[in-house]
Design a protein around this motif. Sequence first.
Motif, PDB file in Angstrom:
ATOM      1  N   ASP A  96      11.528 -18.513  25.650  1.00 37.55           N
ATOM      2  CA  ASP A  96      10.833 -19.752  25.969  1.00 37.55           C
ATOM      3  C   ASP A  96       9.483 -19.689  25.263  1.00 37.55           C
ATOM      4  O   ASP A  96       8.669 -18.809  25.541  1.00 37.55           O
ATOM      5  CB  ASP A  96      10.655 -19.867  27.473  1.00 37.55           C
ATOM      6  N   THR A  97       9.290 -20.592  24.322  1.00 33.26           N
ATOM      7  CA  THR A  97       8.032 -20.631  23.557  1.00 33.26           C
ATOM      8  C   THR A  97       7.198 -21.860  23.929  1.00 33.26           C
ATOM      9  O   THR A  97       6.299 -22.246  23.192  1.00 33.26           O
ATOM     10  CB  THR A  97       8.314 -20.650  22.037  1.00 33.26           C
ATOM     11  N   SER A  98       7.496 -22.457  25.095  1.00 35.10           N
ATOM     12  CA  SER A  98       6.834 -23.704  25.456  1.00 35.10           C
ATOM     13  C   SER A  98       5.386 -23.517  25.893  1.00 35.10           C
ATOM     14  O   SER A  98       4.614 -24.476  25.892  1.00 35.10           O
ATOM     15  CB  SER A  98       7.615 -24.416  26.567  1.00 35.10           C
ATOM     16  N   GLU A  99       5.002 -22.312  26.261  1.00 37.47           N
ATOM     17  CA  GLU A  99       3.627 -22.051  26.664  1.00 37.47           C
ATOM     18  C   GLU A  99       2.951 -21.155  25.626  1.00 37.47           C
ATOM     19  O   GLU A  99       3.525 -20.853  24.591  1.00 37.47           O
ATOM     20  CB  GLU A  99       3.617 -21.427  28.054  1.00 37.47           C
ATOM     21  N   HIS A 100       1.764 -20.716  25.917  1.00 44.23           N
ATOM     22  CA  HIS A 100       0.981 -19.925  24.962  1.00 44.23           C
ATOM     23  C   HIS A 100       1.696 -18.644  24.542  1.00 44.23           C
ATOM     24  O   HIS A 100       1.719 -18.309  23.365  1.00 44.23           O
ATOM     25  CB  HIS A 100      -0.391 -19.601  25.556  1.00 44.23           C
ATOM     26  N   CYS A 101       2.280 -17.938  25.500  1.00 43.24           N
ATOM     27  CA  CYS A 101       2.956 -16.673  25.211  1.00 43.24           C
ATOM     28  C   CYS A 101       4.471 -16.859  25.213  1.00 43.24           C
ATOM     29  O   CYS A 101       5.014 -17.563  26.048  1.00 43.24           O
ATOM     30  CB  CYS A 101       2.584 -15.619  26.242  1.00 43.24           C
TER      31      CYS A 101
ATOM     32  N   GLY B 215      15.843 -23.923  29.593  1.00 42.16           N
ATOM     33  CA  GLY B 215      14.437 -23.740  29.278  1.00 42.16           C
ATOM     34  C   GLY B 215      14.199 -22.978  27.983  1.00 42.16           C
ATOM     35  O   GLY B 215      13.057 -22.752  27.588  1.00 42.16           O
ATOM     36  N   ALA B 216      15.269 -22.580  27.318  1.00 41.05           N
ATOM     37  CA  ALA B 216      15.134 -21.790  26.090  1.00 41.05           C
ATOM     38  C   ALA B 216      14.747 -22.669  24.915  1.00 41.05           C
ATOM     39  O   ALA B 216      15.267 -23.767  24.745  1.00 41.05           O
ATOM     40  CB  ALA B 216      16.430 -21.059  25.795  1.00 41.05           C
ATOM     41  N   THR B 217      13.829 -22.167  24.127  1.00 38.87           N
ATOM     42  CA  THR B 217      13.422 -22.863  22.908  1.00 38.87           C
ATOM     43  C   THR B 217      13.729 -22.030  21.667  1.00 38.87           C
ATOM     44  O   THR B 217      13.439 -22.451  20.558  1.00 38.87           O
ATOM     45  CB  THR B 217      11.906 -23.184  22.936  1.00 38.87           C
ATOM     46  N   GLY B 218      14.279 -20.855  21.893  1.00 33.98           N
ATOM     47  CA  GLY B 218      14.579 -19.993  20.769  1.00 33.98           C
ATOM     48  C   GLY B 218      15.443 -18.816  21.152  1.00 33.98           C
ATOM     49  O   GLY B 218      15.818 -18.645  22.311  1.00 33.98           O
TER      50      GLY B 218
ATOM     51  N   SER C  79      13.881 -21.837  17.443  1.00 27.78           N
ATOM     52  CA  SER C  79      13.228 -20.662  16.870  1.00 27.78           C
ATOM     53  C   SER C  79      14.221 -19.504  16.875  1.00 27.78           C
ATOM     54  O   SER C  79      14.934 -19.297  17.856  1.00 27.78           O
ATOM     55  CB  SER C  79      12.012 -20.312  17.728  1.00 27.78           C
ATOM     56  N   LEU C  80      14.290 -18.755  15.788  1.00 25.94           N
ATOM     57  CA  LEU C  80      15.172 -17.594  15.720  1.00 25.94           C
ATOM     58  C   LEU C  80      14.401 -16.427  15.131  1.00 25.94           C
ATOM     59  O   LEU C  80      13.855 -16.534  14.028  1.00 25.94           O
ATOM     60  CB  LEU C  80      16.412 -17.883  14.878  1.00 25.94           C
TER      61      LEU C  80
END
Length: 87
Positions: free
Chosen positions: A63-68, A77-80, A36-37
């Motif tokens: 980190d977008t792995s959870e709701h917020c 742990g970074a997703t974006g 995600s960017l």
Amino acid sequence: MALTTEALEEIRTLLESDAPATDRCAGVRKSFPGLSLTRCDASDMGPEVPAFETAEFCVYLIDTSEHCVRLTGDPAGATGLIVAQKR
């Protein structure tokens, strides 16, 4: 998608090119399609500390792995990314 040291260096290299800012961000998206960017102005980030900076951008890991969505200092742990353009 965990970010490795090599991936962060590649992202830095892409963001430091001579291309227009929009093209540099598009290059990151193309090279890392699962990442995600979000692009914004650096003033939107307030006192937050970036993961790294280039001459034109402050780059934050998210980190977008959870709701917020939340900022993280952990590349594994970074997703974006948030790519905040300096003015």
